[in-house]
Design an enzyme around this catalytic site. Sequence first.
Site, PDB file in Angstrom:
ATOM      1  N   ASN A  22      -6.570   7.669 -16.236  1.00 12.58           N
ATOM      2  CA  ASN A  22      -6.915   7.089 -14.935  1.00 12.58           C
ATOM      3  C   ASN A  22      -8.411   7.200 -14.664  1.00 12.58           C
ATOM      4  O   ASN A  22      -8.940   6.523 -13.795  1.00 12.58           O
ATOM      5  CB  ASN A  22      -6.136   7.783 -13.811  1.00 12.58           C
ATOM      6  CG  ASN A  22      -6.360   9.273 -13.788  1.00 12.58           C
ATOM      7  OD1 ASN A  22      -6.128   9.940 -14.787  1.00 12.58           O
ATOM      8  ND2 ASN A  22      -6.830   9.803 -12.683  1.00 12.58           N
ATOM      9  N   CYS A  27      -7.425  11.137  -6.062  1.00 12.78           N
ATOM     10  CA  CYS A  27      -6.651  12.289  -5.585  1.00 12.78           C
ATOM     11  C   CYS A  27      -7.498  13.538  -5.560  1.00 12.78           C
ATOM     12  O   CYS A  27      -7.146  14.516  -4.919  1.00 12.78           O
ATOM     13  CB  CYS A  27      -5.455  12.548  -6.499  1.00 12.78           C
ATOM     14  SG  CYS A  27      -4.533  11.088  -6.895  1.00 12.78           S
TER      15      CYS A  27
HETATM   16  N1  PMP Z   1      -0.890  10.170 -12.945  1.00 14.65           N
HETATM   17  C1  PMP Z   1      -1.904   9.300 -13.018  1.00 14.65           C
HETATM   18  C2  PMP Z   1      -2.509   8.993 -14.356  1.00 14.65           C
HETATM   19  C3  PMP Z   1      -2.385   8.671 -11.865  1.00 14.65           C
HETATM   20  O1  PMP Z   1      -3.401   7.800 -11.957  1.00 14.65           O
HETATM   21  C4  PMP Z   1      -1.789   8.985 -10.616  1.00 14.65           C
HETATM   22  C5  PMP Z   1      -2.287   8.351  -9.334  1.00 14.65           C
HETATM   23  N2  PMP Z   1      -3.661   8.584  -9.104  1.00 14.65           N
HETATM   24  C6  PMP Z   1      -0.713   9.893 -10.585  1.00 14.65           C
HETATM   25  C7  PMP Z   1      -0.301  10.471 -11.772  1.00 14.65           C
HETATM   26  C8  PMP Z   1      -0.019  10.253  -9.297  1.00 14.65           C
HETATM   27  O2  PMP Z   1       0.795   9.169  -8.891  1.00 14.65           O
HETATM   28  P1  PMP Z   1       1.437   9.105  -7.445  1.00 14.65           P
HETATM   29  O3  PMP Z   1       0.362   8.649  -6.513  1.00 14.65           O
HETATM   30  O4  PMP Z   1       2.552   8.093  -7.568  1.00 14.65           O
HETATM   31  O5  PMP Z   1       1.961  10.452  -7.105  1.00 14.65           O
END
Ligand code: PMP
Length: 374
Positions: free
Chosen positions: A147, A321
Amino acid sequence: MVYLDNAGTTKPYDEVVEKFSHESREEYFNISAIYQESFDLSKRVDEARRYFLSIIGGREGDRIIFTSGATEANNIAILGSSQMKNKRFLFSSGEHPSVYNTAIFLKSQGYNVDFIPIQRNGQVDYDALDNMCDSEVCFISTMLVSNETGAINDIEKIAHIVKAKSPKAIIHVDGVQALGKISIDVKKCHIDLLSMSSHKIGGLKGCGALYVSSNVNLKPTYFGGGQEYGIRSGTVNASAVLSFQKALEMRMNNLEQNYKKAEEIKNYLLERVKKYKNVIVTSCKDGSPYIISLLFKGNRGETIQRFLSSRGILVGTGSACSSKKVGNRVLQEMGYTKDEILGAIRISLFDENTKEHIDSLISALDKYFEKINT
Ligand code: PMP
């Protein structure tokens, strides 16, 4: 507005919002109830499970567990597999916080946890993994597409390395940035557990899924009514599940076309940023075309981001995040210095993006550099 932060979240498709709204109004039943309406809805959720399995190459007997998102899917996958404290758990250092922080938690509880280094190009360091592996490894977690940089890990290769020394080790893959963007084949890649999220593919926030291969026996990490094969208790959000399915169908109908379009825009962007003397492209050429990570040496990504947003252009500065934390753990693991990392921005694409959006980004960046150089 020019929205270029699609790895953070995507704008849901109109069809998805309509689907959710319709299902919520008309089909609001609890799928665990025993009247016909619930039974019929439950059958449609089961069809959605089969659809997900068909898209990722799952087989009869494998399960799809619907969750509140990939964070929950990752937690269930890791904590539900952590039955043997004396065995070894391996995690790639490039993981999203929902995996990385769960690994740190396991370590704090006395589990034998090790982190696999990643290469300068963002991929897992396969040689280091080979050296680290032994017959005691019972679990490994690594993402398919980063990501942060879009780097794509060779999961088949990783599985071969691990299984050669520990044939029964469980392979968990965070597939969030891969689902609906590149093809996934869980059997070919020996994936036992795969995490997915709805809001990265034009679906709604608050819905995700975990693929669980028939050979894996996950233990529940919390308790309730025993829904979702006893692994994820709580009333299933059927409307969200069915709209997640809708989003995936829309992605899969145009997978190759969309990939090509993203690739063209990525190449266009990379060509246009060449004129900046202070730029480092941290995404590798053969990574996902949907995610491009840039470092502007001697600048602060946050300042650039704020300047761009004041002009209606929204980009990311690494993982949304964890963006409130200073620095970027993944870029650090790739070997970039703290100073370099301060200048990181992330551009991530989805259906609506065009080359004109890149032109707007470049002209805003030009203005930013003009301003700071005067
Ligand atoms: N794993 C990856 C690689 C992500 O990009 C994300 C979202 N930023 C997540 C997990 C978490 O996903 P969610 O928002 O559905 O909890």
